[in-house]
Design a protein around this motif. Structure first.
Motif, PDB file in Angstrom:
ATOM      1  N   ALA A 242       0.727  -1.327   0.057  1.00 57.22           N
ATOM      2  CA  ALA A 242      -0.083   0.114   0.263  1.00 57.22           C
ATOM      3  C   ALA A 242       0.814   1.067  -0.061  1.00 57.22           C
ATOM      4  O   ALA A 242       0.661   2.353  -0.689  1.00 57.22           O
ATOM      5  N   PRO A 245       2.886   1.005  -4.060  1.00 57.29           N
ATOM      6  CA  PRO A 245       2.012   0.163  -5.117  1.00 57.29           C
ATOM      7  C   PRO A 245       2.816  -0.017  -6.243  1.00 57.29           C
ATOM      8  O   PRO A 245       3.760   0.740  -6.624  1.00 57.29           O
ATOM      9  N   HIS A 258      -3.889  -3.330  -6.523  1.00 60.83           N
ATOM     10  CA  HIS A 258      -4.068  -3.471  -5.208  1.00 60.83           C
ATOM     11  C   HIS A 258      -3.409  -4.790  -4.565  1.00 60.83           C
ATOM     12  O   HIS A 258      -4.126  -5.672  -4.443  1.00 60.83           O
ATOM     13  N   ASN A 260       0.219  -6.909  -2.704  1.00 63.50           N
ATOM     14  CA  ASN A 260       1.542  -6.636  -1.921  1.00 63.50           C
ATOM     15  C   ASN A 260       2.233  -7.988  -2.225  1.00 63.50           C
ATOM     16  O   ASN A 260       1.766  -8.979  -2.374  1.00 63.50           O
ATOM     17  N   THR A 283      -3.405  -5.567   0.607  1.00 59.98           N
ATOM     18  CA  THR A 283      -2.479  -4.647   0.945  1.00 59.98           C
ATOM     19  C   THR A 283      -1.980  -4.562   2.419  1.00 59.98           C
ATOM     20  O   THR A 283      -1.350  -4.003   2.968  1.00 59.98           O
TER      21      THR A 283
END
Length: 563
Positions: A242, A245, A258, A260, A283
């Motif tokens: 987040a 990104p 979105h 990770n 995230t």
């Protein structure tokens, strides 16, 4: 355990030392436990005495012999540091081996009491409530240990599978899906570097979108947008979440914007193999340190597998190529006559040396009714099997029309028409020279098809170039070749050769050339060498001029001398 010792109390440095020693000992106990031992609990006991702390860890491994002083392993070694650290931090370490279990005993003196504290007193500690008995702590440790076992088991199975011969793509796809389950990831993308290291190409992916395009590894602005390219160029993991990104221009952003995860570069012996990107579709759930280690381990092992697979493929290709060249070499050598025919008053000798395992140079001498002799030298364009095959075809055609040997110009015209379609289709050509020698009249007729003129000389004379040159065979279908007739003096010498002789270079990048060949030939002829001696001296001359430089083209020549 740290909470327990902090209540003793112990200073922070001692707490850190005990935490490190017990962690190393416990890891070894878990990692090296036997199959049966893994079903049994390890036991940790802590004894707080007035002057020292003693910890006993009981394990179910096969045990080991405790050295008096463990040596610090090399920087490249991944094992052996734990025992060195324990002995360095503790005051006394013992290892008691038993039949069913073993026990490591670690002792470390307690620091002196703080000023003003009554000597010989020990703070009261509720051992029963604090002795590693917290149910939540035990549960967390059990889950962590189970995860370690699962990860180790998967890595062991993965490393074992590396030895199984199977396609790289199938291998990668199978194990990447298992990796997702182990580290609780949602997706992965695996790109491999092309053999030239110029781009990353898609190998496998769990994402539904189209990623089947290459990413250039050249230094340009786009390399700073893609996490895969940044990982490859920096040789380090690149994280995205987040707070950092995926960029909008990143090829992955339109599929997992979105998300990770990390992009891990894969190297084998310092060479980029590819990039593995693994992520989660949220995230707020980053990978734990242990999961990251598993991803990195899988990727690095995969790099070894891919590198080995490529090596095996290259080795197999090299073997096939070597076999092909060996076949062509045998074929080429079978074309050269084992023994050249001789004529009364004349000697004939030939020489051939290939710049590679096989080439397209060819020579022959054909006796005609015990009276005349046809000398032939040719050079097929190219190398390897195609050149050797056309040399074979040329030789077959040559021996098929012995009625034309006394008319070399007409012979070349017929050879060109017969070979044209095959040569044209393969976009190849043949240069050739035919010389018919009549010993009765001491004359010779010569015709050439794009080949070097022959050299004629005699002792005390000067070499001259002889031979009309037309187009090489296979260039123009309707080419007609003419002949040139010359007389042979009583001590004349003829030398037919391919351009690999005059193109020979020395260490100074100087070419022998036609003039250099003439000068050396005359020196040899002036010594009144016969045909065999002339060929031998010519070969020595070429090797001396060339030195240690490798030949860049095949070398062939055919000598005729009055004897």
């Amino acid at each position: 355990m740290r909470q327990f010792l902090a209540a003793v109390p112990l200073p922070e440095d001692d707490l850190h030392a005990w935490e490190l020693m017990v962690t190393e000992a416990a890891n070894n106990a878990a990692e090296y436990a036997t199959e049966m031992g893994r079903q049994l609990p390890n036991r940790l006991e802590v004894f707080c005495r007035e002057r020292e702390i003693e910890v006993r860890l009981t394990d179910h491994t096969t045990g080991f012999d405790m050295p008096a002083q463990a040596e610090l392993p090399s920087i490249d070694s991944e094992k052996g540091r734990g025992l060195f650290l324990i002995q360095s931090l503790a005051d006394e370490v013992e290892y008691l081996r038993g039949r069913a279990e073993n026990c490591m005993v670690i002792r470390k003196k307690r620091p002196a009491p703080a000023a003003g504290a009554p000597a010989g007193t020990t703070p009261a500690v509720d051992v029963g409530s604090r002795f590693i008995g917290d149910e939540q702590t035990l549960q967390a440790m059990t889950e962590e240990l189970a995860s370690c076992y699962e990860n180790l088991s998967a890595i062991f199975r993965f490393s074992s599978a590396l030895n199984q011969p199977q396609p790289t793509e199938e291998f990668a796809a199978t194990w990447m899906l298992e990796l997702l389950a182990i580290v609780e990831a949602d997706w992965y993308v695996l790109r491999l570097a092309d053999p030239g290291g110029k781009e990353l190409r898609l190998s496998a992916s769990s994402l539904p979108g189209n990623l089947d395009f290459a990413l250039s590894l050249s230094a340009d602005a786009s390399a700073t947008i893609s996490v895969e390219l940044r990982a490859a160029r920096s040789r380090q993991d690149v994280w995205f979440d987040a707070s950092a990104p995926l960029m909008l221009g990143d090829p992955l952003s339109h599929l997992v914007r979105h998300s990770n995860g990390l992009a891990h570069p894969i190297f084998a012996e310092g060479v980029l193999v590819g990039v593995l990107t693994v992520g989660r579709l949220s995230t707020d759930a980053p990978f734990k340190a242990g999961q990251v280690n598993v991803i990195q381990t899988f990727a690095d092992f995969l790099g070894i597998q891919i590198s080995n697979a490529r090596f095996r493929a290259e080795h197999l290709q090299a073997q096939l190529m070597a076999r092909e060249l060996q076949i062509a070499s045998n074929l080429q050598r079978s074309l050269l006559p084992e023994k050249l025919p001789q004529m009364p008053g004349f000697g004939v000798a030939g020489y051939y040396h290939s710049a590679r395992q096989v080439g397209g140079d060819f020579y022959d001498a054909i006796a005609v009714d015990g009276q005349g002799l046809l000398l032939v030298i040719a050079d097929v364009m190219g190398k390897g099997v195609p050149a050797a095959m056309f040399a074979t075809i040329f030789r077959s055609h040559l021996h098929a029309r012995l009625d034309l040997v006394k008319r070399p110009g007409e012979f070349l015209t017929w050879l060109n028409r017969s070979l044209f379609s095959d040569l044209d289709r393969m976009e190849m050509f043949i240069t050739a020279q035919l010389v018919y020698v009549d010993p009765a009249t001491r004359r010779f007729q010569v015709a050439g098809a794009g080949h070097c003129p022959l050299l004629m000389t005699s002792p005390g004379g000067s070499p001259i170039e002889v031979g009309n040159t037309g187009f090489p065979l296979g260039i123009m279908l309707d080419t007609r070749y003419s002949e040139e007739v010359r007389d042979l003096s009583a001590d004349a010498r003829l030398l037919l050769f391919t351009d690999g002789v005059t193109d020979t270079e020395n260490a100074g990048d100087e070419m022998l050339g036609t003039e250099g060949l003439k000068q050396n030939l005359q020196l040899i002829v002036n010594r009144r060498c016969n045909a065999a001696q002339t060929v031998q001296e010519m070969a020595i001359m070429l090797q001396t001029f060339q030195g240690k430089e490798p030949a860049t083209d095949d070398q062939a020549f055919l000598a005729l001398a009055s004897e």
